[in-house]
Write an enzyme that holds these catalytic residues in place. Sequence first.
Site, PDB file in Angstrom:
ATOM      1  N   PRO A  19      47.381  34.771  56.468  1.00 30.42           N
ATOM      2  CA  PRO A  19      48.460  34.931  57.239  1.00 30.42           C
ATOM      3  C   PRO A  19      49.556  34.948  56.203  1.00 30.42           C
ATOM      4  O   PRO A  19      49.768  34.375  55.341  1.00 30.42           O
ATOM      5  CB  PRO A  19      48.559  33.670  58.138  1.00 30.42           C
ATOM      6  CG  PRO A  19      47.295  32.813  57.892  1.00 30.42           C
ATOM      7  CD  PRO A  19      46.512  33.303  56.642  1.00 30.42           C
ATOM      8  N   LEU A  20      50.439  36.083  56.484  1.00 33.01           N
ATOM      9  CA  LEU A  20      51.481  36.354  55.561  1.00 33.01           C
ATOM     10  C   LEU A  20      52.538  36.669  56.469  1.00 33.01           C
ATOM     11  O   LEU A  20      52.664  37.745  57.227  1.00 33.01           O
ATOM     12  CB  LEU A  20      51.327  37.433  54.557  1.00 33.01           C
ATOM     13  CG  LEU A  20      50.161  36.961  53.407  1.00 33.01           C
ATOM     14  CD1 LEU A  20      49.459  38.404  52.910  1.00 33.01           C
ATOM     15  CD2 LEU A  20      50.523  36.235  52.545  1.00 33.01           C
ATOM     16  N   THR A  21      53.624  35.850  56.427  1.00 29.56           N
ATOM     17  CA  THR A  21      55.006  36.274  57.398  1.00 29.56           C
ATOM     18  C   THR A  21      55.617  37.359  57.004  1.00 29.56           C
ATOM     19  O   THR A  21      55.994  37.550  55.773  1.00 29.56           O
ATOM     20  CB  THR A  21      55.643  35.099  57.632  1.00 29.56           C
ATOM     21  OG1 THR A  21      54.794  34.011  58.070  1.00 29.56           O
ATOM     22  CG2 THR A  21      56.814  35.236  58.867  1.00 29.56           C
ATOM     23  N   CYS A  68      52.563  25.498  55.284  1.00 30.70           N
ATOM     24  CA  CYS A  68      53.843  26.179  55.139  1.00 30.70           C
ATOM     25  C   CYS A  68      54.867  24.901  54.386  1.00 30.70           C
ATOM     26  O   CYS A  68      55.191  24.048  54.935  1.00 30.70           O
ATOM     27  CB  CYS A  68      54.577  26.597  56.242  1.00 30.70           C
ATOM     28  SG  CYS A  68      56.166  27.604  55.948  1.00 30.70           S
ATOM     29  N   ASN A  93      41.528  28.984  48.781  1.00 36.69           N
ATOM     30  CA  ASN A  93      42.656  29.832  48.822  1.00 36.69           C
ATOM     31  C   ASN A  93      43.583  29.721  47.309  1.00 36.69           C
ATOM     32  O   ASN A  93      43.767  28.454  47.201  1.00 36.69           O
ATOM     33  CB  ASN A  93      43.603  29.798  49.937  1.00 36.69           C
ATOM     34  CG  ASN A  93      44.921  30.574  49.993  1.00 36.69           C
ATOM     35  OD1 ASN A  93      45.681  30.005  50.338  1.00 36.69           O
ATOM     36  ND2 ASN A  93      44.817  32.051  49.564  1.00 36.69           N
ATOM     37  N   GLY A  94      43.825  30.465  46.624  1.00 38.36           N
ATOM     38  CA  GLY A  94      44.744  30.381  45.624  1.00 38.36           C
ATOM     39  C   GLY A  94      44.665  31.260  44.469  1.00 38.36           C
ATOM     40  O   GLY A  94      43.461  30.921  43.692  1.00 38.36           O
ATOM     41  N   ASP A  95      45.540  32.165  43.861  1.00 41.81           N
ATOM     42  CA  ASP A  95      45.519  32.585  42.660  1.00 41.81           C
ATOM     43  C   ASP A  95      44.388  33.776  42.661  1.00 41.81           C
ATOM     44  O   ASP A  95      43.844  34.007  41.466  1.00 41.81           O
ATOM     45  CB  ASP A  95      45.401  31.736  41.614  1.00 41.81           C
ATOM     46  CG  ASP A  95      46.662  30.860  41.155  1.00 41.81           C
ATOM     47  OD1 ASP A  95      47.836  31.476  42.046  1.00 41.81           O
ATOM     48  OD2 ASP A  95      46.404  29.938  40.841  1.00 41.81           O
ATOM     49  N   ARG A 143      48.803  36.581  47.995  1.00 39.25           N
ATOM     50  CA  ARG A 143      49.443  37.494  47.315  1.00 39.25           C
ATOM     51  C   ARG A 143      48.543  38.612  46.493  1.00 39.25           C
ATOM     52  O   ARG A 143      49.166  39.728  46.221  1.00 39.25           O
ATOM     53  CB  ARG A 143      50.003  37.000  46.069  1.00 39.25           C
ATOM     54  CG  ARG A 143      51.366  35.743  46.596  1.00 39.25           C
ATOM     55  CD  ARG A 143      51.862  35.063  45.430  1.00 39.25           C
ATOM     56  NE  ARG A 143      50.770  34.026  44.879  1.00 39.25           N
ATOM     57  CZ  ARG A 143      50.935  33.556  43.575  1.00 39.25           C
ATOM     58  NH1 ARG A 143      51.965  33.820  42.988  1.00 39.25           N
ATOM     59  NH2 ARG A 143      50.060  32.612  43.053  1.00 39.25           N
ATOM     60  N   GLN A 171      47.783  32.812  63.928  1.00 35.66           N
ATOM     61  CA  GLN A 171      48.192  31.520  63.371  1.00 35.66           C
ATOM     62  C   GLN A 171      49.474  30.915  64.042  1.00 35.66           C
ATOM     63  O   GLN A 171      50.683  31.574  64.230  1.00 35.66           O
ATOM     64  CB  GLN A 171      48.611  31.593  61.911  1.00 35.66           C
ATOM     65  CG  GLN A 171      48.853  30.403  61.240  1.00 35.66           C
ATOM     66  CD  GLN A 171      49.215  30.337  59.761  1.00 35.66           C
ATOM     67  OE1 GLN A 171      50.241  30.991  59.348  1.00 35.66           O
ATOM     68  NE2 GLN A 171      48.518  29.930  58.868  1.00 35.66           N
TER      69      GLN A 171
END
Length: 642
Positions: free
Chosen positions: A280-282, A367, A487-489, A512, A335
């Site tokens: 999820p990316l706002t 968040c 999740n991460g990198d 990202r 979400q």
Amino acid sequence: MTVQEKRPLDEANVQGDECKKPNTQPYVKGMAAIKPEYLAPISSNVLQVVEYDDDEAESGGRETSDASGNNSNNNKGKKGKNGKKGRGQNHNRDLKQKGDAVRLCMVMIDPEDDDTKCAAGGAENCKYSHNIEEYLAAKSDDIEGTCPVYEALGYCPSGLKCRWLHSHYNKETKKLIKDLEKLEREKSKNHEVNIIDRESKVALQRKKFNFDISTPVINFLESRKQKDDGKQNKEEQEASTDGNEKQEERKDNEASYVEQPFKVAEKKKINLRGAKIVSPLTTVGNLPYRRLMKTLGADVTYSEMALAVPLSQGHRPEWALPKAHVTEYPGFGVQIASSKHWAAAKAAEALYKTTLHVSEINLNCGCPIDLLFKQGQGSALLDSPPRLIRIVKAMNASSGDIPVTIKIRTGVKENKNTAVHLVNRVLEETQVAAITLHGRSRQQRYTKEADWDYIEEVGKVVKTWNEKREDEDKEGRDTNPTWFVGNGDVYSHEDWYNGVNREGVDSVMVARGALIKPWIFEEVEAQQYLDKSSTERLAMLEKYAKYAVEHWGSDEYGVSNARRFMCEFLSFTHRYVPVGILERLPAKLNERPPKWIGRNDLETLLGSSDYKDWIKITEMFLGKAGDDFLFIPKHKSNSYEN
């Protein structure tokens, strides 16, 4: 491709020989190594490297909105000492886009439509123009080419207001051109879903919506909360005199949380094993972007983060967030963020009753933005397991057949991981369908690499829990496991497979990495680096532009919105450094490159950090930006060399 059986990384064709890079440059931590022939000359002895605040991708402007969607940020972004330009984010960005000079009444956009009546009763009472000749004379010049909406559907709903009007308007007959056969053929596979009906939205706004599912749930949990709060206060007093023995007893009592006296509906099953998941990316994780990612191999997408309170109140902007393209379902999650179990329960019930294309409802427990944290939402829930558990229970009991999932961090404070304890409680006391762990704390943000060793540690906890449930299932029922996602990198197929091959990890969520390199799942499928050419990357941006116009509209306002969000997208895609100019692989997500020059002018343009170049790229597909177009980049230092 869905990974059914985990494969060791060494069995995958990680990269072709043509992508192997000799390590001829000394490694400088945090710096991407560019081949010497692609390094740009610098005008000073100081190598300037842009800094990014990647938490912005998670907030997307939420740092200026409270739980009700109201603006609450009084920081006006003043200049720092000595009048120097500040660093960091540009808060309070004015992003409102302007429309036509002469505003045409909606009943006039299709000259052949005699059924729609003006809400004001006619031209004499309407504040909008009913004069088509006047409107067309004042209208901006048409954009060259064919209308993307008409091209896709055979019909353009914007009618006379379309910026590509010449492509579907007969000047002689003064009628719109429509291909109704194509429209009938295409609309079944190209339309948006999860659009709340007017009656339900008005009922929410007027507090007349029938919350018959969530009301008893809220009442029960509220009574339990009051009892537990009183019991906890009493036990804390006893613990102060009786020491650790009473504290352990209190923890045992918390773990034996009483089940609600009503049955939770049977949930739809989800399967996340080996799924290619977009986080999820706002703001940037909008519908056109998610639709693009589906064409590039994504299996699961999520809406931008919606706040539970405004959802339960029928707030129009909030209800725009659960909208999805039909191609996203199944595999589309909504979400939400909440600090109150009653708000989360009502939001979950409203989503269940008014939408048909939601695979899961995800509770944001990660968040890091200050405003949400102070309100007890997002990562604030990590330090309040009882509250988090109440919210999950309330959602699960109110969401009908839609399963509930959560997204968490390692903890709130750096070097103080709490996820193992939290996940144990969540597994014991709730029925979440999946848990996603971002391998960073709230305090850490993006200053250090994600802790995948700790992600694996938590994954083992979930794996043990699933095995325990299978052993206890003596009746042989088809028990759906609780999925665990890391999740991460994640920025390459190597990162993805390294994550998914860890014990207890069912899949990997990409955030990202999927913004900077949207074809990341194609690399996962191919199990090698893909050196996309500048023309291939431009084609992706063209597809995004077309999807954006289909979503926001082909009129003046819609095109301005499409351009603005495309610039937001480019604020991430420009950070991609082509594989062919790198000195060594793998590239790291947190590495910042020195200023570089591409293998051709287009590649250099796509890598520009100047937002004026981003606008120039949008003009290739959306026409020339007007003088009144507004776009302020999120980051004040938006170029390598100022």
